[in-house]
Design an enzyme around this catalytic site. Structure first.
Site, PDB file in Angstrom:
ATOM      1  N   HIS A 273      43.955  34.623  19.442  1.00  0.00           N
ATOM      2  CA  HIS A 273      44.081  33.184  19.661  1.00  0.00           C
ATOM      3  C   HIS A 273      42.850  32.418  19.190  1.00  0.00           C
ATOM      4  CE1 HIS A 273      47.042  34.171  23.141  1.00  0.00           C
ATOM      5  NE2 HIS A 273      47.673  34.069  21.986  1.00  0.00           N
ATOM      6  N   LEU A 292      36.003  34.531  39.449  1.00  0.00           N
ATOM      7  CA  LEU A 292      37.293  34.429  40.144  1.00  0.00           C
ATOM      8  C   LEU A 292      37.283  35.261  41.422  1.00  0.00           C
ATOM      9  CD1 LEU A 292      39.693  34.584  37.057  1.00  0.00           C
ATOM     10  CD2 LEU A 292      39.579  32.706  38.716  1.00  0.00           C
ATOM     11  N   ALA A 295      35.349  33.617  44.071  1.00  0.00           N
ATOM     12  CA  ALA A 295      35.992  32.411  44.598  1.00  0.00           C
ATOM     13  C   ALA A 295      37.175  32.736  45.502  1.00  0.00           C
ATOM     14  CB  ALA A 295      36.467  31.534  43.444  1.00  0.00           C
ATOM     15  N   THR A 301      39.942  46.071  39.006  1.00  0.00           N
ATOM     16  CA  THR A 301      38.807  46.581  38.234  1.00  0.00           C
ATOM     17  C   THR A 301      39.127  46.690  36.742  1.00  0.00           C
ATOM     18  OG1 THR A 301      39.548  48.837  38.721  1.00  0.00           O
ATOM     19  CG2 THR A 301      37.879  47.854  40.197  1.00  0.00           C
TER      20      THR A 301
END
Length: 608
Positions: A273, A292, A295, A301
């Site tokens: 991409h 992430l 949070a 893993t």
């Protein structure tokens, strides 16, 4: 940006730039889900109007085609999704035009390579007007059991395997369309399936972000957990990190950012991409996965461990009573297209037309089995092509040359014969070439042009039965039938038709036998004893000599010769030849700019 569900079982779309396969896949998905109405309301194909026929289950339907976005939106005011299959050159302009339509709420831009500056303008306009842009460079999205965009989720077999024909409990969002298909399968194996899935596209600036859709999913009651698949490059995932930290998401989020292998390369790596290119430590997959996780997202893993993390999260929600797994239903069978079924050997379909003279399949067309290239390279002429298409064999050169002579001699007989007259009158009326030609051809029949066939039939029958010229002519007289091929308005016994002499001279020089022609001459000798104008005319000459061609070539059986004469092959030769002259008269009148023809009243007998 919308704050909740953007699709439903009644959602309808406008499809820009007609593509048969993705539209048919949408309609097949509709049928699979049990929708009552097709999800494609109209097609926009610039410069075209009308209908496109497609299938909705077993029923063939006509979907309207419009030439402009404005016309389509006006005709289908309930269609609020715009699926844009335009190329990257025109995708931005057509998407902006659609966004400005009050009825359009969601736009999916499939094209890759849309200029970033154009994409930024689309995003700004959409956000200012509370509209949703999915893409560019997206495969689209799907709400299970309700609506899907274009090629999302691939084939029907994949859709069934991924249980997308009915809603599940998982909301999924990804940058990658290809990986979305993989994840739909993974999620279906370990959960009750997805409720909605979106591929935001792999460009640097997506029209809507991962966090935009996660926040939407958080407001959809049917979505009980979310799965996110990000990738290295850009900082989109950090907006999701902030949303998690701020407590805006209160449902479990299982996330993985792919591209951790980038650290194994010494130099910077560009993945598939446009946006999948790490521009610094924060844009690495490792940094995003760590953020992430910190949070509050469930981050495995490795990608290999993602399936187990999704399964564990789903089972915990089921155990806690948060999810009651969706009951499985059996989807209807999508009827298979006839062409694909025939190719796979599943069905036998009768043909509707039988042909033995030509075949346009393969690398090049064939006439009676001979490739077009061979016809040109070997110097075949018009007579050879006629022999292949009419008689299904290559005739000797003297035969094909004779055919060509017949065409040349019969091409025209002046402007006063009925066929030419009709053509001239039609041309002067301002009609097109085909109309002029047909008006002349329609006069060909028993009194004009048809004598070639009749001459061949009667002469062959009489000759084969061994009748003398006297017996033949007098027998025809008793039946009240004129002898076809005998008689001329102008030519006489002492002023023979030059065309007849040319044909006879050629045949005597080249034909192995001229039995039928000599019989015709015997008949002429007898008829001339009755009247000086009862000469053998060109119809009789061609009819008798064609019998000699067929019989003398040794390439036709008696049954084949009888069939050729009976079917009307020789009249076909006259039709073909005379078409040349009729076309010439048409062009002549148009070139001379002749006015509308009106027959002079002096040439009409008015009587009571």
């Amino acid at each position: 940006m919308a704050t909740g569900q953007i699709f439903s079982r009644t959602t309808q779309a406008l499809f820009y730039n007609y593509k048969q396969l993705p539209i048919q896949r949408m309609l097949d998905f509709d049928f699979l889900c049990g929708r009552e109405t097709p999800s494609v309301a109209g097609i926009i194909n610039p410069g075209s109007e009308g209908f496109q026929k497609l299938f909705f289950g077993q029923e063939e339907i006509a979907i309207p085609v419009h030439s402009t976005i404005e016309a389509a939106c006006s005709a289908h005011p309930t269609a609020d999704v715009f699926i844009n299959f335009a190329s990257f050159r025109s995708a931005a302009a057509s998407s902006m035009a659609a966004l400005k339509q009050p009825t359009i709420r969601v736009i999916a831009i499939i094209a890759e390579g849309v200029p970033e500056s154009d994409t930024k303008q689309l995003i700004a306009y959409a956000r200012a007007n509370n509209k949703v842009v999915i893409g560019p460079a997206t495969v689209g999205g799907i709400q299970a059991g309700a609506f899907k965009i274009g090629d999302t989720a691939g084939t029907i077999d994949n859709i069934v395997q991924c249980k997308l024909y009915r809603p599940g409990s998982v909301g999924f969002v990804s940058k990658s369309g290809g990986m979305s298909n993989e994840m739909y399968n993974t999620i279906a194996r370990v959960t009750d399936g997805i409720y909605e899935g979106i591929a935001i596209g792999g460009d640097v600036f997506p029209g809507s972000t991962l966090s935009d859709h996660i926040l939407r999913f958080n407001n959809i009651p049917q979505v009980k957990m979310m799965v996110v698949l990000g990738e290295l490059g850009g900082r989109d995932e950090y907006s999701l990190v902030e949303a998690l930290k701020q407590g805006k998401v209160n449902k479990p989020v299982v996330a993985w950012v792919s591209g951790t292998c980038a650290t194994l390369f010494k130099s910077e790596v560009q993945f598939g991409h446009a946006g999948a290119k790490s521009g610094g430590e924060l844009e690495s997959a490792q940094a995003k996965n760590q953020a992430l996780k910190e949070a509050g997202a469930i981050v495995p893993t490795s990608y290999e461990a993602l399936e187990a993390a999704i399964k564990e999260t789903f089972e915990k929600l089921v155990g806690d009573g948060e999810i009651t797994p969706v009951k499985e239903v059996k989807p209807p069978q999508i009827p298979e297209d006839l062409n694909s079924a025939i190719k796979s050997g599943k069905v036998r379909a009768p043909t509707h037309i039988v042909t033995t003279i030509s075949d346009e399949r393969g690398e090049e067309p064939r006439y009676a089995g001979i490739p077009m290239s061979s016809i040109v390279e070997q110097g075949y002429g018009v007579g050879d092509v006629i022999s292949l298409l009419w008689f299904k064999r290559s005739l000797p050169r003297y035969c094909t040359h004779f055919i060509e002579i017949c065409i040349m001699l019969c091409a025209d007989h002046g402007p006063c014969v009925s066929g030419a007259h009709n053509t001239i009158v039609t041309a002067r009326a301002g009609k097109d070439l085909v109309s002029c030609l047909v008006s002349g051809l329609l006069t060909i029949g028993p009194r004009f042009g048809g004598a070639i066939d009749d001459a061949a039939r009667y002469l062959k029958d009489a000759c084969d039965r061994g009748l003398t010229a006297y017996e033949f002519v007098e027998g025809m007289k008793k039946k009240g039938i004129r002898v076809p091929g005998i008689g001329h308005r102008i030519k006489r016994g002492d002023n023979r038709d030059k065309r007849v002499e040319l044909l006879q001279r050629f045949a005597r020089t080249h034909f192995p036998t001229v039995k039928y022609m000599e019989y015709a001459v015997e008949v002429e000798t007898y008829t001339l004893s009755k009247a000086n104008n009862l000469v053998l005319n060109v119809d009789g000459a061609i009819g008798s000599l064609f019998l000699d061609l067929l019989a003398g070539s040794g390439m036709f059986s008696k049954q084949e010769i009888d069939e050729i004469v009976q079917i009307g092959y020789l009249n076909g030769l006259f039709v073909l030849a005379r078409s040349i002259g009729l076309i010439g008269h048409t062009f002549d009148q148009k070139r001379l700019k002749q006015p509308l023809y009106r027959h002079p009243w002096e040439d009409v007998l008015y009587t009571k």
